[in-house]
Motif scaffolding. Structure first.
Motif, short mmCIF file in Angstrom:
data_model
loop_
_atom_site.label_atom_id
_atom_site.label_comp_id
_atom_site.label_asym_id
_atom_site.label_seq_id
_atom_site.Cartn_x
_atom_site.Cartn_y
_atom_site.Cartn_z
N VAL A 266 0.85 -1.19 0.00
CA VAL A 266 0.00 0.00 0.00
C VAL A 266 0.88 1.24 0.00
N ALA A 267 0.32 2.37 -0.45
CA ALA A 267 1.11 3.60 -0.62
C ALA A 267 1.52 4.20 0.71
N SER A 268 0.65 4.15 1.71
CA SER A 268 0.97 4.76 3.00
C SER A 268 0.22 4.02 4.09
N ALA A 269 0.52 4.39 5.35
CA ALA A 269 -0.09 3.74 6.50
C ALA A 269 0.01 4.68 7.68
N PRO A 270 -0.79 4.45 8.74
CA PRO A 270 -0.73 5.32 9.91
C PRO A 270 0.65 5.44 10.54
N CYS A 271 1.50 4.40 10.39
CA CYS A 271 2.84 4.49 10.96
C CYS A 271 3.69 5.55 10.28
N LYS A 272 3.17 6.22 9.25
CA LYS A 272 3.88 7.32 8.58
C LYS A 272 3.37 8.69 9.04
N ASP A 273 2.50 8.73 10.06
CA ASP A 273 1.99 10.03 10.53
C ASP A 273 3.14 10.96 10.91
N VAL A 274 4.12 10.42 11.62
CA VAL A 274 5.29 11.19 12.05
C VAL A 274 6.53 10.53 11.45
N VAL A 275 7.35 11.31 10.76
CA VAL A 275 8.57 10.80 10.14
C VAL A 275 9.74 11.65 10.62
N LEU A 276 10.70 11.03 11.31
CA LEU A 276 11.88 11.71 11.83
C LEU A 276 13.11 11.07 11.22
N LYS A 277 13.96 11.89 10.58
CA LYS A 277 15.15 11.36 9.93
C LYS A 277 16.40 12.06 10.43
N GLY A 278 17.54 11.37 10.23
CA GLY A 278 18.83 11.98 10.52
C GLY A 278 18.96 12.50 11.93
N ALA A 279 19.28 13.80 12.05
CA ALA A 279 19.52 14.41 13.36
C ALA A 279 18.26 14.47 14.22
N ASP A 280 17.08 14.32 13.61
CA ASP A 280 15.84 14.35 14.38
C ASP A 280 15.53 13.02 15.07
N VAL A 281 16.27 11.99 14.71
CA VAL A 281 16.05 10.69 15.36
C VAL A 281 16.45 10.79 16.83
N ASP A 282 15.54 10.39 17.72
CA ASP A 282 15.81 10.46 19.15
C ASP A 282 15.05 9.33 19.84
N LEU A 283 15.77 8.28 20.19
CA LEU A 283 15.14 7.11 20.81
C LEU A 283 14.61 7.41 22.21
N THR A 284 15.03 8.55 22.80
CA THR A 284 14.52 8.87 24.14
C THR A 284 13.06 9.34 24.09
N ARG A 285 12.51 9.48 22.90
CA ARG A 285 11.07 9.73 22.79
C ARG A 285 10.28 8.53 23.31
N LEU A 286 10.87 7.35 23.21
CA LEU A 286 10.19 6.13 23.67
C LEU A 286 10.23 6.06 25.19
N PRO A 287 9.18 5.57 25.83
CA PRO A 287 9.15 5.49 27.30
C PRO A 287 10.01 4.33 27.81
N MET A 288 11.29 4.58 27.99
CA MET A 288 12.23 3.52 28.37
C MET A 288 12.40 3.48 29.88
N PHE A 289 12.76 2.29 30.38
CA PHE A 289 12.85 2.07 31.82
C PHE A 289 13.78 0.89 32.08
N LEU A 290 14.23 0.77 33.33
CA LEU A 290 15.05 -0.37 33.75
C LEU A 290 14.12 -1.48 34.19
N HIS A 291 14.09 -2.57 33.44
CA HIS A 291 13.14 -3.65 33.72
C HIS A 291 13.57 -4.48 34.92
N HIS A 292 14.86 -4.89 34.96
CA HIS A 292 15.38 -5.70 36.06
C HIS A 292 16.58 -4.99 36.67
N ASP A 293 16.84 -5.27 37.95
CA ASP A 293 17.87 -4.53 38.68
C ASP A 293 19.21 -4.51 37.97
N ARG A 294 19.63 -5.67 37.44
CA ARG A 294 21.01 -5.77 36.91
C ARG A 294 21.08 -5.59 35.40
N ASP A 295 20.00 -5.19 34.76
CA ASP A 295 20.05 -4.96 33.31
C ASP A 295 21.13 -3.95 32.97
#
Length: 565
Positions: A103-132
């Motif tokens: 298909v030509a497009s999909a909802p996962c294309k609502d927001v597109v961040l490339k290059g310097a705009d990529v920032d994984l800290t946008r995701l809600p990250m956390f420490l799952h286990h004590d020693r991870d």
């Protein structure tokens, strides 16, 4: 529970529709209150037997879903079958091939961040286990291609945070296609393009782990699970395609040219322990992030205090499917397969109908070696009369249908998972031994099969109406005629006289007992009159002795000799 979830129709669900359907089925807990990311691990642990959906995460634009494919009830719901049918259903669907539709497009294309705009800290990250070692994304459906054949593979690999645009991948299992593809790119001196899909319905995950030949296009298998073409959309920065119902997509490349040199781990593993230690794996550079506005960030639970009820147990239906298909292909009449949740994918059961004397042992060899997951390590095979979903019955069979010296097979140097704490160095090629337990009744040899029948309480059913009580003399005469007509078990007699007071009944039998013997119709050994010629199993008088036949008889004492002799 709703018996007909939307996924039974096997259409490509959006994540909001999937969450709503799980909630309606009673499989998901919705949490409307805002939560901090550091609260998420304990929320997942507290509600280990259900999916949890947190509507608002403090400081994040995403909502949060976890534990959505963590137990057999969820797998059965997604597939539209009973838990006992999961292996057979998955194996059957994995045989199908339906070409995907782009298909030509999909909802996962609502927001597109490339290059310097990529920032994984946008995701809600956390420490799952004590020693991870760090925060991880676990719900990673990783899309790669074989550079030689162009065949697409997707599989689930954990991935540790390195920098705002870098991650690690755990690619240590030597049989996984993503790793094999990466090694091919490394041999070419090229890095491997990759797309990481975060978030998807349980049916998609089951399809991704289905055991199929390496030349198979995985998205054609996904179409088989839908019963219709899977809709795909092209990535922004490479030539890979991802399912159009994806929530979040990370595009990048695995830097295979550097090798498996970057620290990754340690981590609380699916074993419920910290096995695996710190590994060395390739790093991944993320070039593009795309996602649906208001997207659901999904994570896969793993380890913790309830390791048998985590998303990593998606291995269970995958292995059950592999085992069912493998046994069937090997000519074994398989009835059911089960990977019990407490066994954490390393224990598997199968019930079969043996046709030949060697079927049970051959079934064990297949079970221990046929799954692409490299598991289980322990396999047990049972007869078809055993409900392998009943743990008490399993233990009973292990106790009395299994004899260690003749019912055990061991296969050395097999594939396994590097997270097994018995594996000493997961960075190097690793193997493990595997064991199979034959808990079936032998088809050959001097075996009385009726001795293995399950005993059950006697249920005579409701008392017939208008039973007229008989006195002892009348009962005795009638009972004699009843037994002379044919040998009778005590149950036959009780059933015939059901409703008679028990004392006269036992007194009547007592009056006949001295003239009764037993008939040789094992297993019942029914009562018959001695003068009928049918009491052929009645023991005759046996000479008693205190001699133990395991000892040689004592030598005769020498006779006394006189001086004259």
């Amino acid at each position: 529970m709703d018996a007909t979830p939307a996924s039974v129709a096997r259409k490509q669900q959006s994540m909001p529709d999937f969450v709503a359907a799980m909630e309606k089925a009673g499989l998901l807990l919705r949490i409307p209150e805002e939560k901090r990311v550091d609260e998420l691990p304990m929320l997942m642990e507290k509600h280990y037997d259900k999916a949890i959906f947190v509507e608002r995460i403090h400081g994040s634009e995403f909502s949060f879903l976890a534990n959505a494919y963590s137990n057999h009830a969820q797998y059965a719901w997604a597939l539209g079958c009973s838990p006992a049918e999961i292996g057979e259903r998955t194996a059957e669907l994995a045989k199908g091939r339906i070409k995907p539709k782009v298909v030509a497009s999909a909802p996962c294309k609502d927001v597109v961040l490339k290059g310097a705009d990529v920032d994984l800290t946008r995701l809600p990250m956390f420490l799952h286990h004590d020693r991870d070692g760090h925060a991880y994304t676990n719900d990673n459906l990783v899309v790669t291609k074989d550079p030689d054949t162009g065949v697409t593979d997707w599989g689930i690999y954990r991935s540790m945070f390195r920098k705002i645009n870098e991650k690690n991948f755990d690619m240590t299992c030597t049989s996984h296609r993503g790793r094999l593809n990466a090694l091919k790119y490394k041999a070419r001196g090229e890095n491997m393009p990759v797309a990481i899909v975060l978030g998807g319905p349980t049916l998609d995950k089951i399809a991704a782990l289905a055991g199929v030949p390496p030349e198979t296009e995985d998205f054609e298998v996904l179409g088989s699970f839908y019963g219709a073409p899977a809709h795909l959309v092209k990535c922004e920065t490479n030539d890979l395609y991802v399912p159009a119902n994806a929530e979040i997509v990370l595009e990048g490349e695995v830097i295979t040219t550097e090798g498996w040199v970057w620290d990754e781990g340690p981590y609380g593993e699916f074993t419920g322990m910290y096995g695996g230690g710190m590994k060395h794996n390739p790093r991944v550079v993320i070039h593009c992030m795309t996602y649906r506005k208001g997207a659901i960030y999904q994570t896969a639970t793993i380890g913790g205090a309830h390791p048998g009820f985590t998303d990593n147990m998606l291995q269970l239906p995958a292995i059950e499917s592999d085992l069912y298909a493998g046994l069937s292909a090997g000519g074994i009449h398989v009835v059911d397969v089960r990977c019990p949740a407490p066994g954490l994918s390393n224990i598997a059961y199968a019930s079969i109908k043996p046709q030949g004397g060697g079927d049970a042992k051959q079934a064990l060899a297949i079970m221990l070696t046929c799954s692409k997951q490299g598991l289980p390590k322990i396999a047990m095979v049972f007869d078809a009369d055993v409900d392998i979903w009943n743990d008490e019955r399993i233990a009973q069979c292990m106790a009395f249908r299994y004899m260690p010296d003749r019912d055990t097979i061991i296969i050395p140097q097999c594939n396994t998972m590097s997270t097994d704490p018995k594996i000493t160095d997961p960075d190097k090629p690793f193997v493990c031994s595997k064991i199979g337990l034959d808990c079936t009744i032998p088809l050959v040899g001097d075996v009385q099969r009726s001795h293995f029948d399950w005993s059950s309480p006697c249920d005579l059913g409701p008392v017939p109406k208008d039973v007229e009580p008989l006195d002892v003399a009348t009962l005795t005469k009638d009972m004699e005629a009843f037994i002379r007509a044919a040998p009778r078990s005590w149950k036959d007699i009780l059933q015939h006289y059901h409703g008679q007071p028990y004392r006269p009944l036992y007194q009547a039998f007592s009056a006949l007992r001295d003239r009764l013997g037993r008939h040789s119709d094992e297993p019942w050994f029914r009562y018959a009159f001695l003068d009928s010629g049918l009491a052929d199993a009645t023991p005759q008088e046996v000479a008693l002795s205190n001699h133990d036949p395991r000892h040689q008889p004592a030598p005769a004492a020498p006779r006394n000799r006189t001086a004259a002799s």
